[in-house]
Design a protein around this motif. Structure first.
Motif, PDB file in Angstrom:
ATOM      1  N   ASP A 101       0.814  -1.217   0.000  1.00 35.71           N
ATOM      2  CA  ASP A 101       0.000   0.000   0.000  1.00 35.71           C
ATOM      3  C   ASP A 101       0.844   1.261   0.000  1.00 35.71           C
ATOM      4  O   ASP A 101       0.358   2.338  -0.351  1.00 35.71           O
ATOM      5  N   TYR A 102       2.107   1.136   0.419  1.00 34.01           N
ATOM      6  CA  TYR A 102       2.997   2.293   0.512  1.00 34.01           C
ATOM      7  C   TYR A 102       4.331   1.973  -0.142  1.00 34.01           C
ATOM      8  O   TYR A 102       4.782   0.833  -0.130  1.00 34.01           O
ATOM      9  N   PHE A 103       4.957   3.021  -0.691  1.00 31.18           N
ATOM     10  CA  PHE A 103       6.306   2.908  -1.244  1.00 31.18           C
ATOM     11  C   PHE A 103       7.138   4.016  -0.618  1.00 31.18           C
ATOM     12  O   PHE A 103       6.692   5.166  -0.517  1.00 31.18           O
ATOM     13  N   PHE A 104       8.355   3.670  -0.183  1.00 32.21           N
ATOM     14  CA  PHE A 104       9.266   4.626   0.427  1.00 32.21           C
ATOM     15  C   PHE A 104      10.459   4.810  -0.498  1.00 32.21           C
ATOM     16  O   PHE A 104      11.258   3.899  -0.669  1.00 32.21           O
ATOM     17  N   ARG A 105      10.543   6.005  -1.116  1.00 27.66           N
ATOM     18  CA  ARG A 105      11.688   6.320  -1.957  1.00 27.66           C
ATOM     19  C   ARG A 105      12.772   6.888  -1.038  1.00 27.66           C
ATOM     20  O   ARG A 105      12.646   7.972  -0.483  1.00 27.66           O
ATOM     21  N   ILE A 106      13.846   6.128  -0.904  1.00 31.02           N
ATOM     22  CA  ILE A 106      14.925   6.484   0.009  1.00 31.02           C
ATOM     23  C   ILE A 106      15.562   7.799  -0.419  1.00 31.02           C
ATOM     24  O   ILE A 106      15.827   8.025  -1.600  1.00 31.02           O
ATOM     25  N   ARG A 107      15.805   8.638   0.585  1.00 31.21           N
ATOM     26  CA  ARG A 107      16.523   9.897   0.401  1.00 31.21           C
ATOM     27  C   ARG A 107      17.675   9.921   1.390  1.00 31.21           C
ATOM     28  O   ARG A 107      17.821   9.019   2.206  1.00 31.21           O
ATOM     29  N   GLU A 108      18.448  10.994   1.348  1.00 28.01           N
ATOM     30  CA  GLU A 108      19.651  11.089   2.183  1.00 28.01           C
ATOM     31  C   GLU A 108      19.378  10.797   3.659  1.00 28.01           C
ATOM     32  O   GLU A 108      20.048   9.996   4.267  1.00 28.01           O
ATOM     33  N   ASN A 109      18.400  11.437   4.248  1.00 26.09           N
ATOM     34  CA  ASN A 109      18.133  11.263   5.679  1.00 26.09           C
ATOM     35  C   ASN A 109      16.784  10.621   5.967  1.00 26.09           C
ATOM     36  O   ASN A 109      16.290  10.696   7.080  1.00 26.09           O
ATOM     37  N   GLY A 110      16.172  10.026   4.974  1.00 24.95           N
ATOM     38  CA  GLY A 110      14.852   9.439   5.196  1.00 24.95           C
ATOM     39  C   GLY A 110      14.247   8.945   3.902  1.00 24.95           C
ATOM     40  O   GLY A 110      14.866   8.201   3.164  1.00 24.95           O
TER      41      GLY A 110
ATOM     42  N   VAL B 194      14.620  10.238   9.137  1.00 28.78           N
ATOM     43  CA  VAL B 194      14.913   9.261  10.189  1.00 28.78           C
ATOM     44  C   VAL B 194      15.903   9.802  11.211  1.00 28.78           C
ATOM     45  O   VAL B 194      15.970   9.292  12.331  1.00 28.78           O
ATOM     46  N   LYS B 195      16.668  10.826  10.858  1.00 26.78           N
ATOM     47  CA  LYS B 195      17.638  11.392  11.801  1.00 26.78           C
ATOM     48  C   LYS B 195      16.949  12.086  12.969  1.00 26.78           C
ATOM     49  O   LYS B 195      17.367  11.963  14.104  1.00 26.78           O
ATOM     50  N   ASN B 196      15.895  12.857  12.675  1.00 28.50           N
ATOM     51  CA  ASN B 196      15.225  13.600  13.741  1.00 28.50           C
ATOM     52  C   ASN B 196      13.799  13.115  14.013  1.00 28.50           C
ATOM     53  O   ASN B 196      13.105  13.684  14.846  1.00 28.50           O
ATOM     54  N   GLY B 197      13.337  12.086  13.285  1.00 28.96           N
ATOM     55  CA  GLY B 197      12.012  11.513  13.515  1.00 28.96           C
ATOM     56  C   GLY B 197      10.866  12.326  12.957  1.00 28.96           C
ATOM     57  O   GLY B 197       9.698  12.044  13.236  1.00 28.96           O
ATOM     58  N   GLU B 198      11.169  13.311  12.146  1.00 28.66           N
ATOM     59  CA  GLU B 198      10.137  14.208  11.634  1.00 28.66           C
ATOM     60  C   GLU B 198       9.352  13.566  10.491  1.00 28.66           C
ATOM     61  O   GLU B 198       9.925  12.946   9.594  1.00 28.66           O
ATOM     62  N   ILE B 199       8.037  13.736  10.528  1.00 30.21           N
ATOM     63  CA  ILE B 199       7.142  13.294   9.465  1.00 30.21           C
ATOM     64  C   ILE B 199       6.390  14.535   8.986  1.00 30.21           C
ATOM     65  O   ILE B 199       5.647  15.143   9.745  1.00 30.21           O
ATOM     66  N   LYS B 200       6.617  14.924   7.730  1.00 28.98           N
ATOM     67  CA  LYS B 200       5.955  16.104   7.172  1.00 28.98           C
ATOM     68  C   LYS B 200       4.962  15.652   6.107  1.00 28.98           C
ATOM     69  O   LYS B 200       5.371  15.061   5.099  1.00 28.98           O
ATOM     70  N   PRO B 201       3.686  15.924   6.299  1.00 32.27           N
ATOM     71  CA  PRO B 201       2.722  15.626   5.237  1.00 32.27           C
ATOM     72  C   PRO B 201       3.090  16.402   3.978  1.00 32.27           C
ATOM     73  O   PRO B 201       3.594  17.529   4.046  1.00 32.27           O
TER      74      PRO B 201
ATOM     75  N   GLU C 255      16.983   0.638  12.336  1.00 34.25           N
ATOM     76  CA  GLU C 255      17.665  -0.597  12.722  1.00 34.25           C
ATOM     77  C   GLU C 255      18.552  -1.119  11.594  1.00 34.25           C
ATOM     78  O   GLU C 255      19.677  -1.552  11.832  1.00 34.25           O
ATOM     79  N   LEU C 256      18.066  -1.050  10.359  1.00 34.74           N
ATOM     80  CA  LEU C 256      18.857  -1.490   9.208  1.00 34.74           C
ATOM     81  C   LEU C 256      20.118  -0.640   9.059  1.00 34.74           C
ATOM     82  O   LEU C 256      21.221  -1.169   8.858  1.00 34.74           O
ATOM     83  N   LEU C 257      19.982   0.672   9.187  1.00 40.63           N
ATOM     84  CA  LEU C 257      21.146   1.553   9.048  1.00 40.63           C
ATOM     85  C   LEU C 257      22.165   1.301  10.155  1.00 40.63           C
ATOM     86  O   LEU C 257      23.376   1.344   9.907  1.00 40.63           O
ATOM     87  N   ALA C 258      21.690   1.011  11.362  1.00 41.94           N
ATOM     88  CA  ALA C 258      22.607   0.701  12.467  1.00 41.94           C
ATOM     89  C   ALA C 258      23.366  -0.590  12.186  1.00 41.94           C
ATOM     90  O   ALA C 258      24.575  -0.673  12.429  1.00 41.94           O
ATOM     91  N   ARG C 259      22.665  -1.597  11.662  1.00 37.33           N
ATOM     92  CA  ARG C 259      23.348  -2.863  11.305  1.00 37.33           C
ATOM     93  C   ARG C 259      24.370  -2.631  10.199  1.00 37.33           C
ATOM     94  O   ARG C 259      25.463  -3.188  10.224  1.00 37.33           O
ATOM     95  N   ARG C 260      24.030  -1.804   9.230  1.00 32.61           N
ATOM     96  CA  ARG C 260      24.962  -1.498   8.142  1.00 32.61           C
ATOM     97  C   ARG C 260      26.194  -0.773   8.655  1.00 32.61           C
ATOM     98  O   ARG C 260      27.304  -1.018   8.175  1.00 32.61           O
ATOM     99  N   ASP C 261      26.008   0.148   9.613  1.00 32.92           N
ATOM    100  CA  ASP C 261      27.150   0.865  10.179  1.00 32.92           C
ATOM    101  C   ASP C 261      28.145  -0.111  10.792  1.00 32.92           C
ATOM    102  O   ASP C 261      29.353  -0.017  10.557  1.00 32.92           O
TER     103      ASP C 261
END
Length: 137
Positions: free
Chosen positions: A7-16, A41-48, A71-77
């Motif tokens: 139902d949703y697609f997330f196009r990855i960007r630099e910080n989210g 994802v860095k600051n948890g902000e969700i902007k409509p 969690e994925l980014l932490a594992r990658r680090d």
């Protein structure tokens, strides 16, 4: 139906990501993606996106994705650090067995400075942890 889309697609960007709602239930049976939000994802902000109001389901899905992404980014680090250790070992082997004088001249100073900086940080952080543990014990 096999191949059902989420139902949703997330196009990855630099910080989210940019978040899209996926719609396949239209007359033309085309895939339509309507951007509904941008997340950081860095600051948890969700902007409509635009003047949209996000539903509780939208927000729950976005928060779940943000948790999984963090969690994925932490594992990658950590995986990247383990790879860096491997590369240091491979570099030592290369310097000892294969490197020419010209190649060593090209990289020695940069490697020594980077390793000195890393060592300083690691020693300082280890000392901090030991002092903290001694204070708790």
């Amino acid at each position: 139906m096999p191949g059902d889309l989420p139902d949703y697609f997330f196009r990855i960007r630099e910080n989210g990501a940019a978040v899209f709602r996926v719609d396949t239930e239209n007359r033309q049976r085309r895939i339509e993606m309507d951007q509904i939000a941008v997340v950081n994802v860095k600051n948890g902000e969700i902007k409509p996106h635009g003047d949209r109001a996000l539903s509780d389901a939208d927000l729950a899905t976005i928060r779940d994705w943000m948790t999984a992404r963090t969690e994925l980014l932490a594992r990658r680090d950590i995986d990247d650090i383990h790879r860096a250790v491997d590369h240091l070992n491979l570099t030592a082997q290369w310097a000892q067995s294969k490197a020419t004088d010209a190649q060593l001249n090209a990289v020695t100073d940069a490697l020594l400075l980077a390793m000195h900086d890393l060592r300083s940080v690691l020693v300082r952080r280890k000392a901090d942890r030991l002092m903290k543990a001694a204070g708790e014990g």
